[in-house]
Design a protein around this motif. Structure first.
Motif, mmCIF file in Angstrom:
data_model
loop_
_atom_site.group_PDB
_atom_site.id
_atom_site.type_symbol
_atom_site.label_atom_id
_atom_site.label_comp_id
_atom_site.label_asym_id
_atom_site.label_seq_id
_atom_site.Cartn_x
_atom_site.Cartn_y
_atom_site.Cartn_z
ATOM 1 N N ASP A 66 0.831 -1.211 0.000
ATOM 2 C CA ASP A 66 0.000 0.000 0.000
ATOM 3 C C ASP A 66 0.865 1.260 0.000
ATOM 4 O O ASP A 66 0.576 2.220 -0.717
ATOM 5 C CB ASP A 66 -0.945 0.005 1.203
ATOM 6 C CG ASP A 66 -2.081 -0.995 1.057
ATOM 7 O OD1 ASP A 66 -2.313 -1.484 -0.078
ATOM 8 O OD2 ASP A 66 -2.730 -1.310 2.080
ATOM 9 N N ALA A 67 1.934 1.250 0.803
ATOM 10 C CA ALA A 67 2.813 2.423 0.887
ATOM 11 C C ALA A 67 3.507 2.677 -0.458
ATOM 12 O O ALA A 67 3.578 3.827 -0.921
ATOM 13 C CB ALA A 67 3.839 2.243 2.001
ATOM 14 N N ASP A 68 4.018 1.615 -1.079
ATOM 15 C CA ASP A 68 4.683 1.779 -2.371
ATOM 16 C C ASP A 68 3.697 2.197 -3.449
ATOM 17 O O ASP A 68 4.009 3.056 -4.283
ATOM 18 C CB ASP A 68 5.400 0.492 -2.779
ATOM 19 C CG ASP A 68 6.665 0.242 -1.976
ATOM 20 O OD1 ASP A 68 7.129 1.155 -1.257
ATOM 21 O OD2 ASP A 68 7.194 -0.887 -2.066
ATOM 22 N N ARG A 69 2.509 1.619 -3.426
ATOM 23 C CA ARG A 69 1.494 1.991 -4.420
ATOM 24 C C ARG A 69 1.130 3.471 -4.264
ATOM 25 O O ARG A 69 0.965 4.177 -5.261
ATOM 26 C CB ARG A 69 0.253 1.114 -4.302
ATOM 27 C CG ARG A 69 -0.753 1.407 -5.427
ATOM 28 C CD ARG A 69 -1.951 0.482 -5.427
ATOM 29 N NE ARG A 69 -2.639 0.492 -4.163
ATOM 30 C CZ ARG A 69 -2.866 -0.606 -3.424
ATOM 31 N NH1 ARG A 69 -2.465 -1.785 -3.843
ATOM 32 N NH2 ARG A 69 -3.506 -0.510 -2.293
ATOM 33 N N ALA B 107 11.892 9.179 -6.356
ATOM 34 C CA ALA B 107 10.848 8.706 -5.436
ATOM 35 C C ALA B 107 10.427 7.269 -5.698
ATOM 36 O O ALA B 107 10.043 6.550 -4.778
ATOM 37 C CB ALA B 107 9.626 9.623 -5.524
ATOM 38 N N THR B 108 10.496 6.838 -6.950
ATOM 39 C CA THR B 108 9.983 5.511 -7.302
ATOM 40 C C THR B 108 11.059 4.435 -7.392
ATOM 41 O O THR B 108 10.740 3.264 -7.585
ATOM 42 C CB THR B 108 9.222 5.557 -8.649
ATOM 43 O OG1 THR B 108 10.083 6.064 -9.662
ATOM 44 C CG2 THR B 108 7.978 6.434 -8.533
ATOM 45 N N GLY B 109 12.317 4.806 -7.231
ATOM 46 C CA GLY B 109 13.415 3.858 -7.390
ATOM 47 C C GLY B 109 13.295 2.616 -6.537
ATOM 48 O O GLY B 109 13.436 1.497 -7.019
ATOM 49 N N GLU B 110 13.015 2.797 -5.272
ATOM 50 C CA GLU B 110 12.861 1.665 -4.358
ATOM 51 C C GLU B 110 11.453 1.066 -4.450
ATOM 52 O O GLU B 110 11.290 -0.143 -4.406
ATOM 53 C CB GLU B 110 13.131 2.102 -2.908
ATOM 54 C CG GLU B 110 14.578 2.406 -2.610
ATOM 55 C CD GLU B 110 15.455 1.161 -2.627
ATOM 56 O OE1 GLU B 110 15.016 0.103 -2.126
ATOM 57 O OE2 GLU B 110 16.580 1.250 -3.165
ATOM 58 N N ALA B 111 10.478 1.915 -4.572
ATOM 59 C CA ALA B 111 9.080 1.475 -4.527
ATOM 60 C C ALA B 111 8.684 0.645 -5.750
ATOM 61 O O ALA B 111 7.947 -0.330 -5.623
ATOM 62 C CB ALA B 111 8.150 2.680 -4.402
ATOM 63 N N ASP B 112 9.154 1.048 -6.938
ATOM 64 C CA ASP B 112 8.745 0.360 -8.159
ATOM 65 C C ASP B 112 9.717 0.678 -9.291
ATOM 66 O O ASP B 112 9.516 1.653 -10.036
ATOM 67 C CB ASP B 112 7.318 0.753 -8.552
ATOM 68 C CG ASP B 112 6.822 0.017 -9.786
ATOM 69 O OD1 ASP B 112 7.294 -1.106 -10.050
ATOM 70 O OD2 ASP B 112 5.974 0.586 -10.491
ATOM 71 N N PRO B 113 10.749 -0.132 -9.462
ATOM 72 C CA PRO B 113 11.718 0.116 -10.529
ATOM 73 C C PRO B 113 11.103 0.130 -11.928
ATOM 74 O O PRO B 113 11.647 0.766 -12.832
ATOM 75 C CB PRO B 113 12.721 -1.034 -10.380
ATOM 76 C CG PRO B 113 12.590 -1.488 -8.963
ATOM 77 C CD PRO B 113 11.149 -1.250 -8.606
ATOM 78 N N VAL B 114 9.985 -0.542 -12.127
ATOM 79 C CA VAL B 114 9.328 -0.521 -13.444
ATOM 80 C C VAL B 114 8.835 0.889 -13.749
ATOM 81 O O VAL B 114 9.071 1.423 -14.842
ATOM 82 C CB VAL B 114 8.174 -1.545 -13.512
ATOM 83 C CG1 VAL B 114 7.431 -1.435 -14.836
ATOM 84 C CG2 VAL B 114 8.692 -2.954 -13.294
#
Length: 156
Positions: A10-13, A125-132
C-alpha cells in the motif's frame, strides 16, 4: 476501491501513484502548452518551430498514455481531466495570442525544464518502490531532455 490489484505494498502503491498522477498532469499540460504555441507562433522561424512543437506534442501525448496505463496497471485510476490538469501542473501559464518565435522557444525551454525537474524527482521517489515505474520516468526524462536541448539550441 481498487478494482485492479497490484503486488505493490500500500505504501509503495501510494508513492508510485502520486508520481504517476503528477507526471500525467505535467505531460497533458505540456502537450496543451506546446499545441497552443504551435497555433499562435509568428516570426521568421515560424515553420521550423511550428513543426518542432508538434514533435513535443506527439511525445507528451505518447508518454501521458504510457503513464496513465501504468497507473491503471497498478490499480490506480488516472485522472487527466482538464480541472485536474489545471490545478496540478507545474508548467505555469502559456501566453495567450500571437507568440514571437524567440519567445515561443523560451517558453518551451522553461516548460520542458520544469517538467524534467519534476520527472527527475519522480525517478528518485519511485526507485525503491517500483523500478518498473522508475524506468518509465527515466525513458520519458531522456526524451524530454532531447527536446529541451533542441529548443535551447534554437535561441543560442
Amino acid at each position: 476501491m481498487y478494482v485492479v490489484k497490484s503486488t505493490l505494498s500500500d505504501a509503495d502503491r501510494k508513492t508510485v501513484s502520486e508520481a504517476l498522477q503528477g507526471a500525467l498532469v505535467d505531460l497533458v499540460d505540456l502537450s496543451l502548452a506546446a499545441k497552443q504555441i504551435h497555433w499562435n507562433i509568428v516570426g521568421p522561424r515560424f515553420r521550423s518551430i511550428h513543426l518542432q512543437l508538434d514533435e513535443v506534442v506527439d511525445s507528451a501525448r505518447t508518454h501521458s498514455d504510457t503513464v496513465a496505463e501504468r497507473a491503471s496497471t497498478l490499480g490506480v485510476p488516472p485522472d487527466g481531466r482538464a480541472s485536474t490538469v489545471a490545478a496540478g501542473s507545474g508548467i505555469g501559464a502559456t501566453p495567450a495570442g500571437w507568440v514571437k518565435d524567440t519567445d515561443a522557444v523560451g517558453t518551451l525551454v522553461d516548460a520542458l525544464g520544469r517538467v524534467i525537474t519534476r520527472m527527475r524527482e519522480r525517478m528518485e521517489a519511485t526507485g525503491e518502490a517500483d523500478p518498473v515505474s522508475q524506468d518509465i520516468f527515466i525513458s520519458i526524462t531522456a526524451d524530454l531532455e532531447k527536446h529541451h536541448w533542441m529548443f535551447q539550441a534554437e535561441n543560442a
